[in-house]
Design a protein around this motif. Structure first.
Motif, PDB file in Angstrom:
ATOM      1  N   TRP A   1      -3.841   0.347   8.107  1.00 47.27           N
ATOM      2  CA  TRP A   1      -2.843   1.317   7.766  1.00 47.27           C
ATOM      3  C   TRP A   1      -3.777   2.656   7.654  1.00 47.27           C
ATOM      4  N   CYS A   2      -5.209   2.678   7.623  1.00 43.79           N
ATOM      5  CA  CYS A   2      -5.790   3.811   7.276  1.00 43.79           C
ATOM      6  C   CYS A   2      -5.592   5.038   8.050  1.00 43.79           C
ATOM      7  N   PHE A   3      -5.326   6.319   7.411  1.00 45.44           N
ATOM      8  CA  PHE A   3      -5.107   7.388   8.019  1.00 45.44           C
ATOM      9  C   PHE A   3      -5.949   8.839   7.739  1.00 45.44           C
ATOM     10  N   ASP A   4      -5.807   9.717   8.469  1.00 44.26           N
ATOM     11  CA  ASP A   4      -6.333  10.809   8.536  1.00 44.26           C
ATOM     12  C   ASP A   4      -5.390  12.007   8.179  1.00 44.26           C
TER      13      ASP A   4
ATOM     14  N   ASN B   1       0.906  -1.368   0.111  1.00 42.51           N
ATOM     15  CA  ASN B   1       0.091   0.009   0.052  1.00 42.51           C
ATOM     16  C   ASN B   1       0.739   1.290  -0.102  1.00 42.51           C
ATOM     17  N   PHE B   2       1.858   1.230   0.610  1.00 42.43           N
ATOM     18  CA  PHE B   2       2.756   2.519   1.219  1.00 42.43           C
ATOM     19  C   PHE B   2       3.689   2.567   0.065  1.00 42.43           C
TER      20      PHE B   2
ATOM     21  N   ASP C   1      -6.396   6.415  11.111  1.00 45.70           N
ATOM     22  CA  ASP C   1      -8.044   6.674  11.502  1.00 45.70           C
ATOM     23  C   ASP C   1      -8.649   5.122  11.225  1.00 45.70           C
TER      24      ASP C   1
END
Lengths: 351, 280
Positions: free
Chosen positions: A254-257, A111-112, A274
């Motif tokens: 891994w989700c983030f805001d 993903n990253f 997030d």
């Protein structure tokens, strides 16, 4: 150097030597749980642990971090222009990471660090880090790593792996990075003749203790829309309170805001973990929300881990079987049961 | 390594209030560092994150066409924190733009085809980009007939009124401008909802692709009309909106099934959408 033996009484000396050369991280007991922290003196490191409370993801994707800083001062010619925040990317070693958490980093890396976009903070931290894992001799009752494509002795995410043989550790390099690290260690000795055999016996007994929990192939091979529309989600979501504990602890969530925080005339653009469990995660400015119901959010989490990720990358599921979500869920939702429902849901037709 | 989260600094060159409700403004932006303009090479259908230090970012479709040089344009609806703040900004102010992001209308496939563009309300921005792009002398011969159905609730809510009037005068593009209702006796265009006007004007599906952007209710009632006209699902193209943060397929929130709207979209054919969960 690809293999050595470190007697336990020499471990503290080895760690002190490593601390002198680079930053060292490892599991530290905080009185209630183990968590990864920077090791300033060898005594803080505690390898007699099952697994950390929080996964190792925070070492590479911190819970919150500054991305950029900016000035809003009137008269500042650079006002309103974002500048990268300075960070420490000097070499570091992480000691004692469990194989499941290391494999999770490989999943997150998809993903990253895609062919199109590299997340610079992630990529630089991965590059700066040598991961020395610790094989699991005694898995917990909630472990299902072997089902999820990993295993108690899985070295796929590691640069080197330690196996606890009782009186000492067998250290094996997996990558060139790991080999370079082992060559820094002067206090090790040649592995005893029976070390490899002992390690192999430990691996077999650990793997046997886990057992197969569900069949990944019968989920990934299923029609995505059929699973999405299956009636199983009603039952699965019933008890969920959308607290987000599972996503917080998960080594592959891994989700983030991204948020701006201004203090006076200066501020930071920061990112924070997030969670797909929260309605705000997908709320549009217009008020429309594509996942406004709890059932939709619960389905999203499991579908992402077990169906969408494999569909997108063709590389197994986005779960390593660490069992943290199973242990910490306040309403006892068990991803192993969910997976079993998903794999058998072909027999269940919508009413 | 280029940091994909770092916006290019831009200066607001001009601000035009587009609609009578003053809720839509078009911002013309100029790159502070001229070399950034080449780095921002884009294709009609793509979007960008507009960044205001201290407020955050908002994903907005690119309204200018790559055939227009020296600036980029965004038409912004005043909705939340970032867009409301943008509406209070002045010409000369500094902000940021990050992108371009996402896929684009499939221009290689569209070459040699008749193009039917259907837009509603303020979703006309990337359609404006597309029309300007196709009408450019270098590109016009690459496409067949161009038909546009564009509707708004009232004449005062139409975007780009001067350009609409100019396109009306041309003989290489068929314009069907419409409003839901109108009390102006001098209104010389159509009155009626977009689906109805599309049915009336009945653009041929022969060798044609339809690009449709607008409010969900307009799309819902226009799709059956297009189907009746003979457009197959793989020749109906739409663009989706979603809450976004990173815009580059990493932060996780804009997925529909296995697809990220920001990176795998925002442009999807109806055929592709029919195979994805109805979660948008």
């Amino acid at each position: 150097m690809t293999e050595m033996y470190i007697p336990k009484e020499k471990l503290a000396g080895v760690v002190e030597d490593l601390i002198g050369r680079q930053r060292v991280y490892g599991p530290v007991f905080d009185g209630a749980y183990h968590n990864f922290e920077e090791i300033k003196s060898a005594g803080a490191l505690d390898l007699a642990y099952s697994n950390t409370r929080l996964s190792a993801k925070g070492l590479f994707h911190p819970h919150s971090e500054r991305m950029f800083e900016y000035s809003l001062a009137s008269g500042d010619p650079e006002a309103g222009v974002l500048k990268e925040t300075e960070k420490d990317y000097s070499p570091r070693v992480v000691l004692g990471m469990r194989p499941c958490d290391a494999r999770a980093l490989k999943i997150m890396d998809r993903n990253f660090n895609s062919p199109q976009y590299g997340d610079p903070w992630w990529v630089k931290r991965i590059e700066a880090t040598t991961i020395v894992g610790l094989a699991c001799n005694a898995p917990c009752g909630t472990c299902f790593c072997t089902t999820a494509g990993s295993g108690p002795f899985d070295d796929s995410g590691l640069d080197a792996m330690l196996v606890d043989l009782g009186e000492g550790y067998l250290a094996r390099a997996v990558t060139d990075k790991g080999s370079a690290l082992l060559s820094q260690i002067s206090k090790g000795s040649a592995a005893p003749a029976d070390a490899a055999q002992k390690a192999d016996a430990l691996r077999r007994s650990a793997e046997a203790a886990i057992g197969l929990q569900f069949d990944v192939g019968s989920i990934t091979g299923k029609d995505s829309m059929e699973l999405f529309n299956s009636p199983i989600w009603e039952e699965i979501q019933f008890a969920c309170i959308n607290c987000g504990t599972c996503t917080f602890l998960c080594p592959t969530c891994w989700c983030f805001d991204i948020q701006d925080e201004t203090h006076g005339e200066h501020g930071d653009r920061i990112r924070i973990w997030d969670s797909c469990m929260f309605p705000l995660f997908t709320l549009h400015g217009s008020g429309h929300n594509p996942r406004q119901n709890k059932a939709q959010r619960v389905r999203q989490r499991f579908m992402h881990k077990l169906r969408y990720y494999p569909e997108k990358y063709g590389d197994g599921i986005a779960c390593t079987g660490c069992g943290r979500c199973v242990r910490a869920c306040p309403v006892n939702i068990d991803i192993r049961n969910v997976a079993r429902l998903m794999s058998s849901s072909a027999c269940v037709r919508p009413a | 390594m280029k940091n994909p989260y770092l916006p290019y600094p831009v200066r607001i060159d001009s601000i035009v209030t587009e609609t009578e409700d003053r809720n839509l403004k078009t911002f013309t932006l100029v790159f502070k560092n001229p070399e950034d303009e080449a780095r921002f090479a884009y294709t009609p259908g793509q979007f960008a994150e507009l960044s205001v230090a201290g407020q955050g970012e908002s994903p907005i479709g690119i309204a200018s066409s790559p055939t227009e040089k020296g600036f980029i344009k965004f038409t912004v609806n005043k909705v939340g924190r970032v867009t409301s703040h943008l509406h209070s900004m002045k010409e000369g102010d500094v902000m940021g733009v990050r992108g371009p992001m996402g896929n684009w209308y499939p221009w290689e496939t569209l070459e040699g085809k008749n193009i039917v563009i259907i837009g509603g309300g303020f979703a006309f921005t990337t359609l404006r980009s597309s029309i300007v792009y196709m009408l450019h002398p270098d590109n016009r011969s690459r496409f067949g007939d161009i038909t546009v159905v564009y509707g708004a609730r009232s004449p005062g809510l139409l975007l780009y009124k001067d350009e609409l009037a100019a396109w009306e005068q041309r003989d290489d593009i068929k314009m069907h401008i419409t409003v839901d209702g109108c009390s102006d006796p001098n209104w010389k265009y159509n009155v009626g909802f977009v689906p109805t006007v599309t049915k009336e004007k009945a653009p041929s599906a022969d060798n044609a692709y339809a690009i449709i952007c607008g409010p969900p209710i307009m799309i819902k009632f226009t799709l059956p009309v297009l189907t009746d006209l003979g457009f197959p699902p793989d020749r109906i193209i739409s663009s989706l909106e979603m809450r976004m943060k990173c815009g580059i397929g990493i932060c996780g929130r804009c997925n529909i099934g296995s697809e990220y709207v920001c990176k795998d979209g925002p442009v999807f054919t109806l055929e592709k959408l029919s195979k994805l969960p109805n979660e948008y």
